[in-house]
Design an enzyme around this catalytic site. Structure first.
Site, mmCIF file in Angstrom:
data_model
loop_
_atom_site.group_PDB
_atom_site.id
_atom_site.type_symbol
_atom_site.label_atom_id
_atom_site.label_comp_id
_atom_site.label_asym_id
_atom_site.label_seq_id
_atom_site.Cartn_x
_atom_site.Cartn_y
_atom_site.Cartn_z
ATOM 1 N N GLY A 2 2.823 11.750 3.160
ATOM 2 C CA GLY A 2 2.171 10.771 2.120
ATOM 3 C C GLY A 2 0.775 10.955 2.431
ATOM 4 N N CYS A 3 -0.112 10.456 1.583
ATOM 5 C CA CYS A 3 -1.517 10.717 1.348
ATOM 6 C C CYS A 3 -2.185 10.460 2.770
ATOM 7 C CB CYS A 3 -2.236 10.104 0.277
ATOM 8 S SG CYS A 3 -3.926 10.545 0.107
ATOM 9 N N GLN A 4 -1.554 9.278 3.362
ATOM 10 C CA GLN A 4 -2.109 8.551 4.548
ATOM 11 C C GLN A 4 -1.375 8.386 5.626
ATOM 12 O OE1 GLN A 4 -4.699 5.251 4.156
ATOM 13 N NE2 GLN A 4 -5.367 5.742 2.064
ATOM 14 N N ARG B 193 1.552 7.270 -3.430
ATOM 15 C CA ARG B 193 2.253 8.062 -2.239
ATOM 16 C C ARG B 193 1.248 7.672 -1.207
ATOM 17 N NH1 ARG B 193 4.838 12.897 -1.463
ATOM 18 N NH2 ARG B 193 2.883 13.787 -1.605
ATOM 19 N N ALA B 194 0.480 6.576 -1.008
ATOM 20 C CA ALA B 194 -0.434 6.439 0.031
ATOM 21 C C ALA B 194 0.506 6.513 1.267
ATOM 22 C CB ALA B 194 -1.049 4.970 -0.049
#
Ligand SMILES: Cc1ncc(COP(=O)(O)O)c(C=O)c1O
Lengths: 411, 136
Positions: B50-52, B117-118
Site C-alpha cells: 500500500g502507499c502507507q 490504496r493508502a
C-alpha cells in the site's frame, strides 16, 4: 511565545478570511495542519473564481469582443502582479504552468533537450519525487548523468560534498528551497553562486518556500524557479515557472498548439515570444486570475510578523513534542520552516494519522513523496504537521492532547 | 451463521459505539488477534504494497473451505483484516466469490477501501476474492 491581545486579534483576523477553517470534521472543530500539502483559500480567491465564471468567462488572446479582451487583460494583469511580487526582470519571464511538477517537467524536456551524454545534473537527497523522476527519465533518454548531493543526519545539505561534485560537466543544479518533509531551509544563495561559478544553471523548487518566504528573484539570481498556486493560497491546476529570458529564449518549445505560435504553415512554423512560446493551448485562465488574487492576499500580510508567528509555532510545537516519550523528530536543521516530521517509537504513522483524523486533525502521514529520504532515515514514513499563517498555539495544545490520546490507545 | 449473518453481527457490534475513537479502540483490539503469518514466511509474493502500510496475505483451502492468514505493519489495518477474516474464514470459495461483502461500508470504514490504496486493503479484498475464485 508572544500572546498579546493585539497579536491574537491579528491572527483571528486572518483566520476569519478562510471559510473552511470554521467547519467540523467527525463532529470536532477542524484543525488544519497539512499546509505543506496544500494551503487553504481566502474568500478573495474563492470569490474571484466565482465571479469570473459568473460574469467574465471568455477565451483569451483570440477575441475582439469585450469579454475576451477583459479576460485577457485580467489574466495578463495577474502575471504582472506575480512578476512584480517576485521581482522578476519582466512579466514575460513568468510562465503559467499546471504547478511545480509541470514546471520541472517543462525544463527537463526543453532545457534537457539541449544537454548531451556525459553532462551532469545535481539534485539533493531530500527532493520531492517531482524533482527526481523527470531527471531520471532524461537520464534514460539522453544519457546525462544524475548525481545526488548527500545530506547530513540533521537534514541539512552536505555543502562540502556539493562543492566537490560541481565541475565543468555540471549543467544544472536542481534543488528544493525548503524540504516538504524535513522543513530544512537550504542555503540556496550559496548553492546558486557556486553553481554559476562552474557555468551551471540552477533550478529552485519553490513549492514550499513561496508561502513562507518573501522571494526576490533578482537578488537570488537563480535561472529557474517553480511553484504551485495551491500551496500559496491559490487554486489547484495553476503554477508558475520563472526563467531568465535569455535562457528561455534559447530553449525549444515544450508543447505545440495554439497560442504558442507566431505563424503556422506546413512548410515552416515560427513560434511566439515569451511567455506564450511555453503556453500552448487555452490555459487555466481562471486559475491564473485567481492566483493573482492570492498574491494580492500575500501582499496584504505583514511578512515579518507572520514569519515570527510561524517560528513561534514551530518552536513551541517542537518543545512540547520533545516532552513526549519516544518521540523522534526527523529533520533538525538549524534553519527550518514550520514543518515537523516525527515518529513515536515503533508506532506506525498510518495508525496515529488515522486516530488524529478521527479527532478532527488534518495531518499528513506516509513518505510525503520523498521515498529516497525515508530510505536514508530507514523509516517507512513519518507523521507531518505543517503550520501556516492561520494556525494558533491553542490548536497545537489541542493537537498535543489528541496525539497523546492516540499514543495511549495504540500502546 | 451464514455469510450475511456474520456480517450483520459485526454491524451490530459496531452500532454500540458512541464515537469514532471507541470504534477504533475496538478495531485496534481486534488487530491483536489476527491469524498472523510467521515472519519467515512473509515472502514478497504474499506482500500487498500500500502507499502507507503493507499487508501480507496467504490463503488455504481445507475441506472445500477457505482459510486466510494475514498481517500488516499498521495495527488499524490489521484490525480491519481481522474483521474480513472473521467473515470469510470457513466459507466456501463460491460464497466468497459471489456473495456481497457489505459490512465494511455499513460500519463506516469504506474510506479504508479507497482506490488510493493508502493501506493496501482494497487490493487485499480483491486478492481474497481472487484466491476463492481460483478454488471454485
Ligand atoms: C518540495 C515540493 N516539490 C514539488 C511538489 C509538487 O507539487 P505539485 O504536486 O503541486 O506539482 C511538492 C508538493 O507536494 C513539494 O512539496
Amino acid at each position: 511565545m508572544k500572546d498579546t491581545a493585539e497579536y491574537k486579534a491579528s491572527i483571528e483576523n486572518i483566520r476569519a478570511q478562510f471559510p473552511i477553517l470554521s467547519q467540523k470534521v467527525n463532529g470536532r472543530d477542524l484543525v488544519y495542519f497539512d499546509n505543506a500539502a496544500t494551503s487553504q483559500k481566502p474568500y478573495t480567491v474563492i470569490e474571484r473564481i466565482d465571479n469570473y465564471y459568473k460574469n467574465e468567462n471568455a477565451n483569451i488572446h483570440r477575441g475582439v469582443h469585450y469579454l475576451s479582451q477583459k479576460a485577457t487583460e485580467d489574466y495578463e494583469s495577474a502575471r504582472n502582479i506575480i512578476g512584480t511580487y517576485l521581482n522578476a526582470a519582466d512579466a514575460s519571464e513568468i510562465i503559467f504552468t499546471k504547478g511545480t511538477t509541470d514546471g520541472i517537467n517543462l525544463i527537463a524536456s526543453s532545457y534537457g533537450s539541449m544537454l548531451n551524454e556525459g553532462d551532469e545534473i545535481l539534485i539533493s537527497a531530500m527532493e520531492h519525487h517531482s524533482n527526481i523522476v523527470p531527471w531520471q527519465l532524461l537520464e534514460s533518454q539522453r544519457g546525462i548523468k544524475l548525481r545526488i548531493i548527500p545530506i547530513h543526519e540533521n537534514g541539512e545539505i552536505d555543502m562540502d560534498a556539493y562543492n566537490e561534485m560541481l565541475n565543468s560537466k555540471t549543467k544544472l543544479v536542481s534543488v528544493t528551497h525548503i524540504s516538504n518533509t524535513l522543513g530544512s531551509i537550504n542555503p540556496i544563495g550559496e548553492i546558486i553562486d557556486k553553481a554559476h561559478a562552474v557555468g551551471a544553471k540552477v533550478l529552485i523548487d519553490g513549492a514550499q518556500s513561496i508561502q513562507h518566504d518573501q522571494i526576490d528573484l533578482k537578488a537570488l539570481n537563480c535561472d529557474f524557479f517553480v511553484f504551485s498556486g495551491h500551496k500559496v493560497f491559490g487554486p489547484t491546476g495553476i503554477g508558475v515557472l520563472y526563467g531568465k529570458s535569455e535562457i528561455l529564449n534559447l530553449m525549444p518549445p515544450y508543447q505545440g498548439g495554439g497560442d504558442m505560435i507566431e505563424k503556422v504553415s506546413f512548410e515552416k512554423t515560427t513560434f511566439n515570444v515569451l511567455p506564450f512560446k511555453f503556453e500552448a493551448g487555452t490555459p487555466n485562465i481562471v486559475g491564473g486570475i485567481a492566483l493573482g488574487e492570492a498574491f494580492n492576499f500575500l501582499k496584504s500580510l505583514n511578512f515579518n510578523e507572520l514569519h515570527e508567528h510561524e517560528m513561534n509555532l514551530l518552536k513551541y510545537a517542537e518543545e512540547e513534542l520533545n516532552k513526549i516519550d519516544n518521540i523522534r523528530i526527523i529533520g533538525t536543521a538549524k534553519n527550518k520552516t514550520s514543518v515537523i516530521s516525527f515518529n513515536v517509537g515503533e508506532l506506525h504513522p498510518f495508525d496515529i494519522g488515522t486516530l488524529l483524523d478521527k479527532q478532527g486533525f488534518a495531518v499528513r502521514t506516509g513518505h510525503h513523496c520523498t521515498q529516497p529520504l525515508m530510505d536514508f532515515y530507514k523509516i517507512p514514513g513519518t507523521i507531518r504537521v505543517s503550520f501556516s499563517v492561520y494556525n494558533t498555539k491553542q490548536e497545537i495544545d489541542l493537537f498535543l492532547i489528541a496525539l497523546k490520546k492516540a499514543i495511549d490507545i495504540l500502546s | 451463521m451464514n455469510y450475511s449473518e456474520k456480517q450483520n453481527s459485526i454491524i451490530e457490534d459496531f452500532s454500540m459505539f458512541e464515537d469514532w475513537m471507541e470504534k477504533y479502540e475496538f478495531i485496534i483490539e481486534l488487530g491483536k488477534e489476527v491469524n498472523l503469518i510467521p515472519e519467515q514466511d512473509k515472502s514478497d509474493d504474499l506482500l500487498i504494497e500500500g502507499c502507507q502500510s503493507r499487508v501480507w496475505l496467504k490463503s488455504e483451502v481445507n475441506n472445500g473451505q477457505m482459510y486466510y492468514f494475514a498481517d500488516s505493519d499498521a495495527i488499524i489495518t490489521k484490525g480491519i483484516i481481522s474483521l474480513l477474516i472473521k467473515v470469510m474464514n470457513g466459507e466456501t470459495p463460491s460464497t466468497i466469490a459471489k456473495e456481497n461483502l457489505f459490512f465494511i461500508e455499513k460500519i463506516g470504514l469504506q474510506e479504508h477501501l479507497s482506490p488510493t490504496r493508502a493501506n493496501g486493503l482494497l487490493e487485499m479484498v480483491k486478492r481474497m476474492k481472487m484466491d476463492a475464485i481460483k478454488n471454485i
